[in-house]
Design a protein around this motif. Structure first.
Motif, PDB file in Angstrom:
ATOM      1  N   GLY A 132       0.776  -1.240   0.000  1.00  0.00           N
ATOM      2  CA  GLY A 132       0.000   0.000   0.000  1.00  0.00           C
ATOM      3  C   GLY A 132       0.800   1.278   0.000  1.00  0.00           C
ATOM      4  O   GLY A 132       0.232   2.357   0.215  1.00  0.00           O
ATOM      5  N   ALA A 133       2.105   1.208  -0.244  1.00  0.00           N
ATOM      6  CA  ALA A 133       2.955   2.396  -0.320  1.00  0.00           C
ATOM      7  C   ALA A 133       3.323   2.657  -1.777  1.00  0.00           C
ATOM      8  O   ALA A 133       3.286   1.757  -2.618  1.00  0.00           O
ATOM      9  CB  ALA A 133       4.218   2.211   0.512  1.00  0.00           C
ATOM     10  N   VAL A 157       5.838   7.180  -0.258  1.00  0.00           N
ATOM     11  CA  VAL A 157       4.582   7.843   0.102  1.00  0.00           C
ATOM     12  C   VAL A 157       3.628   6.825   0.708  1.00  0.00           C
ATOM     13  O   VAL A 157       3.433   5.727   0.154  1.00  0.00           O
ATOM     14  CB  VAL A 157       3.914   8.480  -1.140  1.00  0.00           C
ATOM     15  CG1 VAL A 157       2.710   9.331  -0.715  1.00  0.00           C
ATOM     16  CG2 VAL A 157       4.905   9.305  -1.939  1.00  0.00           C
ATOM     17  N   VAL A 158       3.029   7.185   1.845  1.00  0.00           N
ATOM     18  CA  VAL A 158       1.941   6.414   2.438  1.00  0.00           C
ATOM     19  C   VAL A 158       0.814   7.399   2.766  1.00  0.00           C
ATOM     20  O   VAL A 158       1.033   8.605   2.808  1.00  0.00           O
ATOM     21  CB  VAL A 158       2.374   5.649   3.705  1.00  0.00           C
ATOM     22  CG1 VAL A 158       3.374   4.557   3.355  1.00  0.00           C
ATOM     23  CG2 VAL A 158       2.963   6.589   4.753  1.00  0.00           C
ATOM     24  N   SER A 159      -0.358   6.869   3.004  1.00  0.00           N
ATOM     25  CA  SER A 159      -1.491   7.763   3.256  1.00  0.00           C
ATOM     26  C   SER A 159      -2.466   7.145   4.238  1.00  0.00           C
ATOM     27  O   SER A 159      -2.657   5.920   4.269  1.00  0.00           O
ATOM     28  CB  SER A 159      -2.212   8.072   1.934  1.00  0.00           C
ATOM     29  OG  SER A 159      -3.212   9.052   2.127  1.00  0.00           O
ATOM     30  N   ASP A 160      -3.083   7.997   5.033  1.00  0.00           N
ATOM     31  CA  ASP A 160      -4.193   7.584   5.895  1.00  0.00           C
ATOM     32  C   ASP A 160      -3.799   6.420   6.809  1.00  0.00           C
ATOM     33  O   ASP A 160      -4.417   5.370   6.815  1.00  0.00           O
ATOM     34  CB  ASP A 160      -5.411   7.233   5.049  1.00  0.00           C
ATOM     35  CG  ASP A 160      -5.967   8.422   4.292  1.00  0.00           C
ATOM     36  OD1 ASP A 160      -6.813   9.136   4.847  1.00  0.00           O
ATOM     37  OD2 ASP A 160      -5.520   8.665   3.151  1.00  0.00           O
ATOM     38  N   LEU A 161      -2.751   6.666   7.608  1.00  0.00           N
ATOM     39  CA  LEU A 161      -2.342   5.663   8.587  1.00  0.00           C
ATOM     40  C   LEU A 161      -3.420   5.450   9.651  1.00  0.00           C
ATOM     41  O   LEU A 161      -3.597   4.344  10.162  1.00  0.00           O
ATOM     42  CB  LEU A 161      -1.047   6.095   9.275  1.00  0.00           C
ATOM     43  CG  LEU A 161       0.182   6.330   8.392  1.00  0.00           C
ATOM     44  CD1 LEU A 161       1.346   6.841   9.252  1.00  0.00           C
ATOM     45  CD2 LEU A 161       0.582   5.078   7.655  1.00  0.00           C
ATOM     46  N   THR A 192      -2.606   0.162  15.889  1.00  0.00           N
ATOM     47  CA  THR A 192      -1.384   0.964  15.739  1.00  0.00           C
ATOM     48  C   THR A 192      -0.160   0.073  15.554  1.00  0.00           C
ATOM     49  O   THR A 192       0.667   0.304  14.658  1.00  0.00           O
ATOM     50  CB  THR A 192      -1.194   1.890  16.949  1.00  0.00           C
ATOM     51  OG1 THR A 192      -2.295   2.808  17.000  1.00  0.00           O
ATOM     52  CG2 THR A 192       0.098   2.678  16.839  1.00  0.00           C
ATOM     53  N   LEU A 193      -0.022  -0.952  16.369  1.00  0.00           N
ATOM     54  CA  LEU A 193       1.118  -1.854  16.234  1.00  0.00           C
ATOM     55  C   LEU A 193       1.111  -2.540  14.873  1.00  0.00           C
ATOM     56  O   LEU A 193       2.164  -2.657  14.224  1.00  0.00           O
ATOM     57  CB  LEU A 193       1.107  -2.902  17.342  1.00  0.00           C
ATOM     58  CG  LEU A 193       2.233  -3.947  17.283  1.00  0.00           C
ATOM     59  CD1 LEU A 193       3.602  -3.279  17.339  1.00  0.00           C
ATOM     60  CD2 LEU A 193       2.076  -4.970  18.411  1.00  0.00           C
ATOM     61  N   ALA A 194      -0.054  -2.991  14.426  1.00  0.00           N
ATOM     62  CA  ALA A 194      -0.134  -3.678  13.133  1.00  0.00           C
ATOM     63  C   ALA A 194       0.262  -2.747  11.995  1.00  0.00           C
ATOM     64  O   ALA A 194       1.043  -3.122  11.109  1.00  0.00           O
ATOM     65  CB  ALA A 194      -1.549  -4.211  12.917  1.00  0.00           C
ATOM     66  N   THR A 195      -0.245  -1.518  12.016  1.00  0.00           N
ATOM     67  CA  THR A 195       0.068  -0.571  10.945  1.00  0.00           C
ATOM     68  C   THR A 195       1.547  -0.199  10.968  1.00  0.00           C
ATOM     69  O   THR A 195       2.193  -0.124   9.907  1.00  0.00           O
ATOM     70  CB  THR A 195      -0.811   0.686  11.079  1.00  0.00           C
ATOM     71  OG1 THR A 195      -2.187   0.318  10.907  1.00  0.00           O
ATOM     72  CG2 THR A 195      -0.444   1.726  10.030  1.00  0.00           C
ATOM     73  N   LEU A 196       2.108   0.039  12.150  1.00  0.00           N
ATOM     74  CA  LEU A 196       3.525   0.385  12.236  1.00  0.00           C
ATOM     75  C   LEU A 196       4.415  -0.785  11.825  1.00  0.00           C
ATOM     76  O   LEU A 196       5.506  -0.588  11.273  1.00  0.00           O
ATOM     77  CB  LEU A 196       3.871   0.845  13.645  1.00  0.00           C
ATOM     78  CG  LEU A 196       3.271   2.192  14.073  1.00  0.00           C
ATOM     79  CD1 LEU A 196       3.667   2.520  15.511  1.00  0.00           C
ATOM     80  CD2 LEU A 196       3.699   3.316  13.135  1.00  0.00           C
ATOM     81  N   PRO A 254      -4.251   4.248  -1.651  1.00  0.00           N
ATOM     82  CA  PRO A 254      -5.095   3.477  -0.734  1.00  0.00           C
ATOM     83  C   PRO A 254      -4.768   3.858   0.707  1.00  0.00           C
ATOM     84  O   PRO A 254      -3.683   4.367   0.997  1.00  0.00           O
ATOM     85  CB  PRO A 254      -4.675   2.032  -1.030  1.00  0.00           C
ATOM     86  CG  PRO A 254      -3.256   2.145  -1.491  1.00  0.00           C
ATOM     87  CD  PRO A 254      -3.179   3.445  -2.252  1.00  0.00           C
ATOM     88  N   ALA A 255      -5.700   3.621   1.593  1.00  0.00           N
ATOM     89  CA  ALA A 255      -5.423   3.837   3.015  1.00  0.00           C
ATOM     90  C   ALA A 255      -4.400   2.815   3.487  1.00  0.00           C
ATOM     91  O   ALA A 255      -4.541   1.615   3.231  1.00  0.00           O
ATOM     92  CB  ALA A 255      -6.706   3.728   3.826  1.00  0.00           C
ATOM     93  N   PHE A 256      -3.374   3.283   4.198  1.00  0.00           N
ATOM     94  CA  PHE A 256      -2.345   2.384   4.715  1.00  0.00           C
ATOM     95  C   PHE A 256      -2.741   1.795   6.068  1.00  0.00           C
ATOM     96  O   PHE A 256      -2.303   0.713   6.431  1.00  0.00           O
ATOM     97  CB  PHE A 256      -1.018   3.134   4.845  1.00  0.00           C
ATOM     98  CG  PHE A 256       0.186   2.238   4.931  1.00  0.00           C
ATOM     99  CD1 PHE A 256       0.814   1.782   3.790  1.00  0.00           C
ATOM    100  CD2 PHE A 256       0.686   1.857   6.167  1.00  0.00           C
ATOM    101  CE1 PHE A 256       1.925   0.956   3.862  1.00  0.00           C
ATOM    102  CE2 PHE A 256       1.802   1.033   6.261  1.00  0.00           C
ATOM    103  CZ  PHE A 256       2.417   0.577   5.112  1.00  0.00           C
ATOM    104  N   GLY A 257      -3.564   2.511   6.822  1.00  0.00           N
ATOM    105  CA  GLY A 257      -4.015   2.020   8.115  1.00  0.00           C
ATOM    106  C   GLY A 257      -4.791   0.732   7.975  1.00  0.00           C
ATOM    107  O   GLY A 257      -5.722   0.640   7.163  1.00  0.00           O
ATOM    108  N   LEU A 258      -4.443  -0.273   8.773  1.00  0.00           N
ATOM    109  CA  LEU A 258      -5.021  -1.594   8.579  1.00  0.00           C
ATOM    110  C   LEU A 258      -6.469  -1.706   9.035  1.00  0.00           C
ATOM    111  O   LEU A 258      -7.129  -2.693   8.734  1.00  0.00           O
ATOM    112  CB  LEU A 258      -4.164  -2.658   9.284  1.00  0.00           C
ATOM    113  CG  LEU A 258      -3.090  -3.274   8.388  1.00  0.00           C
ATOM    114  CD1 LEU A 258      -2.007  -2.252   8.052  1.00  0.00           C
ATOM    115  CD2 LEU A 258      -2.457  -4.502   9.022  1.00  0.00           C
TER     116      LEU A 258
END
Length: 245
Positions: free
Chosen positions: A38-39, A49-53, A73-77, A200-204
């Protein structure tokens, strides 16, 4: 949920990630790679570039009395660290809604703060302000900005109305649906007509908005629009006219 688990499993397997192909594209004549996690990577500029964490989304809901699993938060990071390891960029731009609300960065637990500090170390980092976090970030390295012009492109959170050449934006969380063997599959996607690109949104734990939604109207030349869908182990590129629904 299937997409979330796929992306997290891939991020944990760094050796598998290294072999996983991205899709080459271009935006306003600038070469770019759409990564399956998603980057977006611009190799000539060393820019990721990433978006919408939407970090701390679970915590933001908990503050309002709505309980979600507290693992977002842990999953997204974890996924973000994996994609940074893959490209080792000189510059990272995060296109807004970095946190799910205005106070998310202020209340970020120290263990997560340390993960971000380590990712930023040795590189430039730009936090674009979003509609969820318009006041910027607190006590984290990097620079906050409403938008950024760099490498011949414009980076902002919300796409401007109409056709905008050279814009890379987030906010709308684009997704698309394809039909295979009488089964429909919906996935987050990069959306581009070669002039602009929506991330796309990067936040899981972030949802998606279909490319046929009213909010997407007028943003692309649909004759040239391609959706690069995030698959289980690769990107699937489908022209807009061949999407389902």
């Amino acid at each position: 949920m299937t997409t979330v688990m796929n992306r997290l499993a891939l991020a944990r397997d760094i050796s598998g990630l290294a072999a996983m192909p991205g899709i080459e594209t271009s935006v306003h004549g600038i070469a770019a790679v759409c990564d399956p996690l998603g980057a977006l990577y611009l190799p000539d500029a060393g820019l990721l570039v990433v978006s919408d964490l939407h970090l701390e989304k679970g915590a933001a809901f908990a503050r309002r009395g709505m309980m979600l699993p507290p693992y977002d938060t842990l999953a997204t990071l974890t996924v973000l660290a994996a994609v940074i390891s893959r490209y080792n960029p000189k510059l990272v731009i995060s296109l807004g809604d970095n946190f799910h609300d205005r106070i998310g960065s202020k209340h970020l637990p120290e263990n997560f703060r340390a993960l971000i500090v380590e990712m930023v170390r040795g590189r430039e980092w730009i936090w674009i302000n979003g509609n969820h976090d318009p006041d910027g970030i607190v006590d984290l390295p990097g620079t906050s900005a409403d938008e950024m012009h760099y490498a011949g492109l414009t980076f902002r959170h919300e796409p401007k109305n109409g056709l905008q050449s050279g814009e890379i934006a987030g906010h709308l969380h684009p997704s698309a649906t394809v039909r295979r063997r009488e089964k429909s599959v919906r996935r987050p996607c990069f959306a581009t007509d070669g002039a602009r690109l929506l991330m796309p949104a990067f936040g899981l734990m972030s949802g998606g908005l279909d490319l046929g939604h009213q909010a997407m109207k007028g943003l692309f030349d649909k004759a040239l629009l391609v959706a690069h869908l995030l698959g289980k182990d690769r990107i699937y590129s489908v022209r807009y006219g061949n999407l389902w629904g």
